[in-house]
Motif scaffolding. Structure first.
Motif, mmCIF file in Angstrom:
data_model
loop_
_atom_site.group_PDB
_atom_site.id
_atom_site.type_symbol
_atom_site.label_atom_id
_atom_site.label_comp_id
_atom_site.label_asym_id
_atom_site.label_seq_id
_atom_site.Cartn_x
_atom_site.Cartn_y
_atom_site.Cartn_z
ATOM 1 N N GLU A 153 5.390 -4.734 3.586
ATOM 2 C CA GLU A 153 6.856 -4.686 3.648
ATOM 3 C C GLU A 153 7.332 -4.319 5.042
ATOM 4 O OE1 GLU A 153 10.636 -2.373 1.506
ATOM 5 O OE2 GLU A 153 8.559 -1.930 0.899
ATOM 6 N N TYR A 154 6.682 -3.348 5.668
ATOM 7 C CA TYR A 154 7.071 -2.959 7.022
ATOM 8 C C TYR A 154 6.791 -4.085 8.015
ATOM 9 C CZ TYR A 154 7.397 -0.366 11.393
ATOM 10 O OH TYR A 154 7.759 0.042 12.659
ATOM 11 N N LEU A 155 5.615 -4.696 7.927
ATOM 12 C CA LEU A 155 5.253 -5.744 8.882
ATOM 13 C C LEU A 155 6.125 -6.986 8.716
ATOM 14 C CD1 LEU A 155 1.356 -5.436 8.734
ATOM 15 C CD2 LEU A 155 2.909 -4.528 10.471
ATOM 16 N N ASP A 156 6.514 -7.305 7.500
ATOM 17 C CA ASP A 156 7.360 -8.482 7.283
ATOM 18 C C ASP A 156 8.769 -8.281 7.829
ATOM 19 O OD1 ASP A 156 5.269 -9.756 6.082
ATOM 20 O OD2 ASP A 156 5.907 -9.305 4.026
ATOM 21 N N ASN A 157 9.268 -7.065 7.780
ATOM 22 C CA ASN A 157 10.654 -6.810 8.177
ATOM 23 C C ASN A 157 10.794 -6.378 9.631
ATOM 24 O OD1 ASN A 157 12.532 -6.876 5.588
ATOM 25 N ND2 ASN A 157 10.603 -5.924 4.948
ATOM 26 N N PHE A 158 9.821 -5.639 10.156
ATOM 27 C CA PHE A 158 9.969 -5.085 11.501
ATOM 28 C C PHE A 158 8.853 -5.504 12.452
ATOM 29 C CE2 PHE A 158 11.628 -1.852 8.453
ATOM 30 C CZ PHE A 158 12.965 -2.122 8.644
ATOM 31 N N GLY A 159 7.711 -5.814 11.935
ATOM 32 C CA GLY A 159 6.623 -6.233 12.802
ATOM 33 C C GLY A 159 6.137 -5.111 13.714
ATOM 34 N N TYR A 160 5.760 -5.487 14.944
ATOM 35 C CA TYR A 160 5.212 -4.520 15.892
ATOM 36 C C TYR A 160 6.207 -4.116 16.979
ATOM 37 C CZ TYR A 160 0.655 -5.593 13.864
ATOM 38 O OH TYR A 160 -0.394 -5.741 12.996
ATOM 39 N N ASP A 161 7.276 -4.856 17.170
ATOM 40 C CA ASP A 161 8.157 -4.619 18.317
ATOM 41 C C ASP A 161 9.602 -4.345 17.936
ATOM 42 O OD1 ASP A 161 6.150 -4.997 20.271
ATOM 43 O OD2 ASP A 161 6.318 -7.176 20.038
ATOM 44 N N THR A 162 9.913 -4.216 16.658
ATOM 45 C CA THR A 162 11.288 -3.977 16.220
ATOM 46 C C THR A 162 11.423 -2.566 15.682
ATOM 47 O OG1 THR A 162 11.571 -6.311 15.651
ATOM 48 C CG2 THR A 162 13.149 -4.756 14.703
ATOM 49 N N VAL A 163 12.461 -1.868 16.110
ATOM 50 C CA VAL A 163 12.732 -0.522 15.620
ATOM 51 C C VAL A 163 13.250 -0.622 14.183
ATOM 52 C CG1 VAL A 163 14.102 1.561 15.976
ATOM 53 C CG2 VAL A 163 13.249 0.280 17.938
ATOM 54 N N PRO A 164 12.716 0.159 13.253
ATOM 55 C CA PRO A 164 13.233 0.127 11.880
ATOM 56 C C PRO A 164 14.723 0.445 11.844
ATOM 57 C CG PRO A 164 11.168 1.329 11.970
ATOM 58 C CD PRO A 164 11.567 1.071 13.392
ATOM 59 N N TYR A 165 15.429 -0.194 10.957
ATOM 60 C CA TYR A 165 16.869 0.006 10.822
ATOM 61 C C TYR A 165 17.235 -0.009 9.346
ATOM 62 C CZ TYR A 165 16.563 -5.088 10.496
ATOM 63 O OH TYR A 165 16.205 -6.363 10.139
ATOM 64 N N HIS A 166 18.437 0.381 9.076
ATOM 65 C CA HIS A 166 18.930 0.452 7.696
ATOM 66 C C HIS A 166 19.210 -0.964 7.207
ATOM 67 C CE1 HIS A 166 21.888 2.523 4.681
ATOM 68 N NE2 HIS A 166 21.051 1.686 4.099
ATOM 69 N N ARG A 167 18.370 -1.451 6.324
ATOM 70 C CA ARG A 167 18.579 -2.785 5.758
ATOM 71 C C ARG A 167 19.542 -2.671 4.586
ATOM 72 N NH1 ARG A 167 13.460 -4.801 3.478
ATOM 73 N NH2 ARG A 167 12.776 -2.645 3.369
ATOM 74 N N ASN A 168 20.697 -3.279 4.738
ATOM 75 C CA ASN A 168 21.694 -3.218 3.669
ATOM 76 C C ASN A 168 22.122 -4.619 3.302
ATOM 77 O OD1 ASN A 168 23.014 -3.800 6.012
ATOM 78 N ND2 ASN A 168 24.694 -2.385 5.700
#
Length: 253
Positions: free
Chosen positions: A146-161
Motif C-alpha cells: 500500500e505504501y509503495l503503490d501510493n508513495f513509492g521511494y521519492d514521494t512524501v506521504p500525505y493525507h489521502r482524502n
C-alpha cells in the motif's frame, strides 16, 4: 516470537478510490523529490516531511546529516521518513507518551495517509509493536504494498482524502483528530493551555460612569422604608394578625 499481522477488514473504500473532483482545495498535495530541480525545491520536500510527521519541527528536532544525505541522493525520501519516525524526537514526543493503540493509529495516519480501519487495525499494528517494537512496525508499513503503490521511494506521504459531491469539505486533518498527546498525558502536562499574546482591551472611562438605574444607588433609600425597620429586636410586622384583618363574607349575603 513475532506474531504475523492480524487480518482486518477495511471499513471504508475512500482511500482506494481516486478523487472525483479535480482542482479542489481539498485535493491531496503530493511532494516528490524527483521533481525537485534545485536546492529550494529540495528544502520544500524536507519541510513537507517534517510537517507530515511532527506537524512542526523545531531547530533542535532537525537532523542536518539526514537532510544532507537526502540532497546528495545518498538516501531516498522513504529512507528519510523512516529515520525521522525512528528518531529520538518521535520516540520522546510520541512513542513514550502514548499507548500502543494510539501509536499504531498515528503511524497509519502519518505513513499511509489514511485513517485506520477501525479498532481491528489498531489492534493488529499494536500487536506488531508489542512483539517487534516500533522499528518492526515502521519497517512493515514502509515495506507494505500500500505504501509503495501510493508513495513509492521519492514521494512524501500525505493525507489521502476523497471529496465526494455530497460533502463540501474533505476529511479532517490528522493533527486535529489525533493530537500529539492523548487525554491522560494532556492532563499531566496541563494541556490545552490558552496563551494570549495580544493586547488586552480595556473599557473606556465613560463606561464606568453611572447614569442611573443601578440597584446599588437605591440601597440607602430602601433601608429607610418602614417595612424594614425593627422594633425591639424583632421585625415590626411580626405581631400583626393578618387572618383577623381578612374580611369575612358569609354565604347568605
Amino acid at each position: 516470537m513475532a506474531l504475523p499481522l492480524l487480518k482486518y477488514a477495511p471499513t471504508t473504500q475512500n482511500s482506494r478510490v481516486a478523487a472525483l473532483r479535480v482542482g479542489s482545495d481539498e485535493d491531496p498535495k503530493a511532494v516528490s523529490l524527483d521533481k525537485a530541480l534545485n536546492r529550494e525545491d529540495q528544502n520544500f520536500v524536507i519541510e513537507a516531511a517534517y510537517r507530515q510527521l511532527f506537524f512542526h519541527a523545531f531547530k533542535v528536532d532537525r537532523d542536518r546529516t539526514l537532510e544532507s544525505q537526502l540532497r546528495d541522493g545518498q538516501i531516498t525520501v522513504r529512507d528519510f521518513i523512516r529515520s525521522l519516525t525512528l528518531s529520538d524526537t518521535f520516540t520522546r514526543s510520541f512513542y513514550n507518551l502514548n499507548s500502543n493503540y494510539r501509536v499504531a493509529r498515528h503511524l497509519v495516519e502519518k505513513l499511509l495517509g489514511r485513517p485506520t480501519y477501525g479498532k481491528s487495525e489498531e489492534i493488529a499494528w499494536s500487536a506488531v509493536i508489542m512483539t517487534r517494537g516500533i522499528r518492526g512496525a515502521v519497517d512493515d508499513i514502509l515495506n507494505s504494498q500500500e505504501y509503495l503503490d501510493n508513495f513509492g521511494y521519492d514521494t512524501v506521504p500525505y493525507h489521502r482524502n476523497r471529496v465526494v459531491g455530497s460533502r463540501d469539505l474533505g476529511e479532517t486533518p490528522f493533527n486535529i483528530t489525533t493530537p500529539r498527546y492523548e487525554a491522560y498525558y494532556r492532563g499531566i502536562l496541563g494541556f490545552p493551555q490558552i496563551v494570549y499574546t495580544g493586547t488586552a482591551r480595556t473599557l473606556p472611562e465613560r463606561a464606568s460612569q453611572r447614569r442611573g438605574g443601578f440597584p446599588q444607588d437605591y440601597l440607602p433609600w430602601v433601608r429607610t422604608l418602614p417595612a424594614l425597620r425593627t422594633r425591639g429586636g424583632t421585625s415590626g410586622n411580626t405581631s400583626i394578625d393578618y387572618l383577623a384583618k381578612v374580611p369575612y363574607r358569609s354565604l347568605g349575603r
